[in-house]
Design a protein around this motif. Structure first.
Motif, PDB file in Angstrom:
ATOM      1  N   SER A   1       0.840  -1.192   0.000  1.00 56.96           N
ATOM      2  CA  SER A   1       0.000   0.000   0.000  1.00 56.96           C
ATOM      3  C   SER A   1       0.876   1.243   0.000  1.00 56.96           C
ATOM      4  CB  SER A   1      -0.886  -0.005   1.240  1.00 56.96           C
ATOM      5  OG  SER A   1      -1.555   1.227   1.367  1.00 56.96           O
ATOM      6  N   GLY A   2       0.428   2.266  -0.698  1.00 59.42           N
ATOM      7  CA  GLY A   2       1.122   3.544  -0.700  1.00 59.42           C
ATOM      8  C   GLY A   2       0.640   4.451   0.415  1.00 59.42           C
ATOM      9  N   LYS A   3      -0.230   3.915   1.293  1.00 63.42           N
ATOM     10  CA  LYS A   3      -0.735   4.714   2.410  1.00 63.42           C
ATOM     11  C   LYS A   3       0.255   4.621   3.562  1.00 63.42           C
ATOM     12  CE  LYS A   3      -5.463   3.768   1.039  1.00 63.42           C
ATOM     13  NZ  LYS A   3      -6.729   3.146   1.433  1.00 63.42           N
ATOM     14  N   GLN A   4       0.444   5.736   4.268  1.00 59.63           N
ATOM     15  CA  GLN A   4       1.395   5.767   5.384  1.00 59.63           C
ATOM     16  C   GLN A   4       0.949   6.785   6.421  1.00 59.63           C
ATOM     17  OE1 GLN A   4       5.089   6.754   3.414  1.00 59.63           O
ATOM     18  NE2 GLN A   4       4.725   8.951   3.589  1.00 59.63           N
ATOM     19  N   LEU A   5       1.499   6.669   7.613  1.00 57.60           N
ATOM     20  CA  LEU A   5       1.128   7.546   8.722  1.00 57.60           C
ATOM     21  C   LEU A   5       1.999   8.800   8.804  1.00 57.60           C
ATOM     22  CD1 LEU A   5       0.329   4.962  11.534  1.00 57.60           C
ATOM     23  CD2 LEU A   5      -1.266   6.359  10.213  1.00 57.60           C
ATOM     24  N   ARG A   6       2.346   9.338   7.675  1.00 62.27           N
ATOM     25  CA  ARG A   6       3.079  10.605   7.601  1.00 62.27           C
ATOM     26  C   ARG A   6       2.888  11.157   6.189  1.00 62.27           C
ATOM     27  NH1 ARG A   6       6.542   6.506   6.918  1.00 62.27           N
ATOM     28  NH2 ARG A   6       8.089   6.636   5.277  1.00 62.27           N
TER      29      ARG A   6
ATOM     30  N   CYS B   1      -0.858  14.357   1.487  1.00 60.96           N
ATOM     31  CA  CYS B   1      -1.416  13.433   2.473  1.00 60.96           C
ATOM     32  C   CYS B   1      -0.968  12.008   2.173  1.00 60.96           C
ATOM     33  CB  CYS B   1      -2.941  13.507   2.458  1.00 60.96           C
ATOM     34  SG  CYS B   1      -3.725  12.376   3.616  1.00 60.96           S
ATOM     35  N   GLY B   2      -0.428  11.328   3.182  1.00 60.38           N
ATOM     36  CA  GLY B   2       0.005   9.939   3.029  1.00 60.38           C
ATOM     37  C   GLY B   2      -1.025   8.932   3.489  1.00 60.38           C
ATOM     38  N   CYS B   3      -1.932   9.345   4.383  1.00 62.47           N
ATOM     39  CA  CYS B   3      -2.914   8.407   4.943  1.00 62.47           C
ATOM     40  C   CYS B   3      -4.216   8.370   4.139  1.00 62.47           C
ATOM     41  CB  CYS B   3      -3.209   8.743   6.402  1.00 62.47           C
ATOM     42  SG  CYS B   3      -4.113  10.297   6.679  1.00 62.47           S
ATOM     43  N   ARG B   4      -4.426   9.334   3.270  1.00 62.68           N
ATOM     44  CA  ARG B   4      -5.634   9.471   2.445  1.00 62.68           C
ATOM     45  C   ARG B   4      -6.877   9.775   3.279  1.00 62.68           C
ATOM     46  NH1 ARG B   4      -1.379   8.124   0.075  1.00 62.68           N
ATOM     47  NH2 ARG B   4      -1.267   7.907  -2.142  1.00 62.68           N
ATOM     48  N   LYS B   5      -6.700  10.308   4.490  1.00 62.68           N
ATOM     49  CA  LYS B   5      -7.825  10.607   5.383  1.00 62.68           C
ATOM     50  C   LYS B   5      -7.968  12.100   5.668  1.00 62.68           C
ATOM     51  CE  LYS B   5      -8.391   6.127   6.475  1.00 62.68           C
ATOM     52  NZ  LYS B   5      -9.519   5.332   6.146  1.00 62.68           N
ATOM     53  N   SER B   6      -7.109  12.924   5.100  1.00 58.41           N
ATOM     54  CA  SER B   6      -7.141  14.367   5.340  1.00 58.41           C
ATOM     55  C   SER B   6      -8.481  14.966   4.890  1.00 58.41           C
ATOM     56  CB  SER B   6      -6.010  15.042   4.560  1.00 58.41           C
ATOM     57  OG  SER B   6      -6.129  16.448   4.615  1.00 58.41           O
ATOM     58  N   ALA B   7      -8.974  15.937   5.633  1.00 59.31           N
ATOM     59  CA  ALA B   7     -10.162  16.682   5.225  1.00 59.31           C
ATOM     60  C   ALA B   7      -9.798  17.702   4.149  1.00 59.31           C
ATOM     61  CB  ALA B   7     -10.777  17.385   6.429  1.00 59.31           C
TER      62      ALA B   7
ATOM     63  N   ASP C   1      -3.329  17.423   6.580  1.00 58.10           N
ATOM     64  CA  ASP C   1      -3.876  18.316   7.604  1.00 58.10           C
ATOM     65  C   ASP C   1      -3.582  17.805   9.015  1.00 58.10           C
ATOM     66  OD1 ASP C   1      -5.633  16.202   8.017  1.00 58.10           O
ATOM     67  OD2 ASP C   1      -7.448  17.356   7.605  1.00 58.10           O
ATOM     68  N   GLY C   2      -2.709  16.797   9.119  1.00 56.58           N
ATOM     69  CA  GLY C   2      -2.329  16.257  10.423  1.00 56.58           C
ATOM     70  C   GLY C   2      -3.202  15.116  10.916  1.00 56.58           C
ATOM     71  N   THR C   3      -4.210  14.724  10.154  1.00 54.87           N
ATOM     72  CA  THR C   3      -5.105  13.636  10.564  1.00 54.87           C
ATOM     73  C   THR C   3      -4.338  12.368  10.904  1.00 54.87           C
ATOM     74  OG1 THR C   3      -6.954  14.510   9.285  1.00 54.87           O
ATOM     75  CG2 THR C   3      -7.031  12.168   9.799  1.00 54.87           C
ATOM     76  N   HIS C   4      -3.239  12.111  10.208  1.00 58.43           N
ATOM     77  CA  HIS C   4      -2.464  10.881  10.422  1.00 58.43           C
ATOM     78  C   HIS C   4      -2.010  10.714  11.866  1.00 58.43           C
ATOM     79  CE1 HIS C   4       0.585  13.965   9.617  1.00 58.43           C
ATOM     80  NE2 HIS C   4       1.358  13.258  10.421  1.00 58.43           N
ATOM     81  N   SER C   5      -1.860  11.831  12.586  1.00 56.78           N
ATOM     82  CA  SER C   5      -1.356  11.750  13.965  1.00 56.78           C
ATOM     83  C   SER C   5      -2.352  11.085  14.917  1.00 56.78           C
ATOM     84  CB  SER C   5      -0.967  13.133  14.478  1.00 56.78           C
ATOM     85  OG  SER C   5      -2.103  13.982  14.517  1.00 56.78           O
ATOM     86  N   SER C   6      -3.611  10.978  14.502  1.00 56.64           N
ATOM     87  CA  SER C   6      -4.614  10.331  15.353  1.00 56.64           C
ATOM     88  C   SER C   6      -4.994   8.947  14.843  1.00 56.64           C
ATOM     89  CB  SER C   6      -5.867  11.208  15.443  1.00 56.64           C
ATOM     90  OG  SER C   6      -6.481  11.333  14.170  1.00 56.64           O
ATOM     91  N   LEU C   7      -4.259   8.417  13.878  1.00 57.96           N
ATOM     92  CA  LEU C   7      -4.561   7.124  13.282  1.00 57.96           C
ATOM     93  C   LEU C   7      -3.553   6.055  13.693  1.00 57.96           C
ATOM     94  CD1 LEU C   7      -5.236   8.319   9.614  1.00 57.96           C
ATOM     95  CD2 LEU C   7      -6.931   7.912  11.404  1.00 57.96           C
ATOM     96  N   SER C   8      -3.932   4.797  13.463  1.00 56.21           N
ATOM     97  CA  SER C   8      -3.008   3.681  13.640  1.00 56.21           C
ATOM     98  C   SER C   8      -2.857   2.985  12.288  1.00 56.21           C
ATOM     99  CB  SER C   8      -3.554   2.684  14.673  1.00 56.21           C
ATOM    100  OG  SER C   8      -4.660   1.980  14.129  1.00 56.21           O
ATOM    101  N   GLU C   9      -1.916   2.068  12.188  1.00 57.68           N
ATOM    102  CA  GLU C   9      -1.699   1.329  10.939  1.00 57.68           C
ATOM    103  C   GLU C   9      -2.988   0.627  10.485  1.00 57.68           C
ATOM    104  OE1 GLU C   9       0.955   1.027   8.854  1.00 57.68           O
ATOM    105  OE2 GLU C   9       2.143   2.424  10.039  1.00 57.68           O
ATOM    106  N   ASP C  10      -3.808   0.164  11.434  1.00 58.91           N
ATOM    107  CA  ASP C  10      -5.054  -0.516  11.096  1.00 58.91           C
ATOM    108  C   ASP C  10      -6.032   0.404  10.369  1.00 58.91           C
ATOM    109  OD1 ASP C  10      -4.182  -2.881  12.253  1.00 58.91           O
ATOM    110  OD2 ASP C  10      -5.101  -2.417  14.189  1.00 58.91           O
ATOM    111  N   ASP C  11      -5.930   1.718  10.600  1.00 61.55           N
ATOM    112  CA  ASP C  11      -6.819   2.675   9.939  1.00 61.55           C
ATOM    113  C   ASP C  11      -6.472   2.877   8.472  1.00 61.55           C
ATOM    114  OD1 ASP C  11      -8.327   3.318  12.298  1.00 61.55           O
ATOM    115  OD2 ASP C  11      -6.659   4.579  12.967  1.00 61.55           O
ATOM    116  N   LEU C  12      -5.349   2.377   8.025  1.00 66.01           N
ATOM    117  CA  LEU C  12      -4.899   2.603   6.652  1.00 66.01           C
ATOM    118  C   LEU C  12      -5.425   1.573   5.669  1.00 66.01           C
ATOM    119  CD1 LEU C  12      -1.194   3.640   7.252  1.00 66.01           C
ATOM    120  CD2 LEU C  12      -3.210   5.096   7.018  1.00 66.01           C
ATOM    121  N   THR C  13      -6.065   0.531   6.130  1.00 64.41           N
ATOM    122  CA  THR C  13      -6.553  -0.515   5.211  1.00 64.41           C
ATOM    123  C   THR C  13      -7.782  -0.104   4.478  1.00 64.41           C
ATOM    124  OG1 THR C  13      -7.748  -1.582   7.007  1.00 64.41           O
ATOM    125  CG2 THR C  13      -5.528  -2.397   6.516  1.00 64.41           C
TER     126      THR C  13
END
Length: 81
Positions: A2-7, A57-63, A69-81
């Motif tokens: 996956s190209g998703k990451q927590l940074r 955005c690396g996590c694909r969860k940014s608003a 937007d820093g959303t990754h700081s409140s996520l875990s690896e499990d949130d990236l699936t």
């Protein structure tokens, strides 16, 4: 892989168009390489007006996709699936 990451992907950008990978499947992160075909997810076109550092955005969860937007700081690896 996956190209998703927590940074974010922090890149020095020059003026011009970029296509941000919204699906996370590209082998050329954070840019689209066409791997989204068949996923129903389209890349996001961004026009860079001047040379600057961009935090994509690396996590694909940014608003504020495609930007971090820093959303990754409140996520875990499990949130990236």
């Amino acid at each position: 892989m996956s190209g998703k990451q927590l940074r974010p992907y922090v890149c020095q950008e020059e003026p011009g168009d970029r296509w941000y990978c919204a699906c996370g499947k590209s082998q050329n992160q954070p840019y689209c390489d066409g791997s989204h075909k068949g996923t129903g997810i389209a890349p996001i076109k961004v026009t860079i007006e001047e040379a600057k550092s961009v935090a994509w955005c690396g996590c694909r969860k940014s608003a504020n996709l495609p930007f971090c937007d820093g959303t990754h700081s409140s996520l875990s690896e499990d949130d990236l699936t």
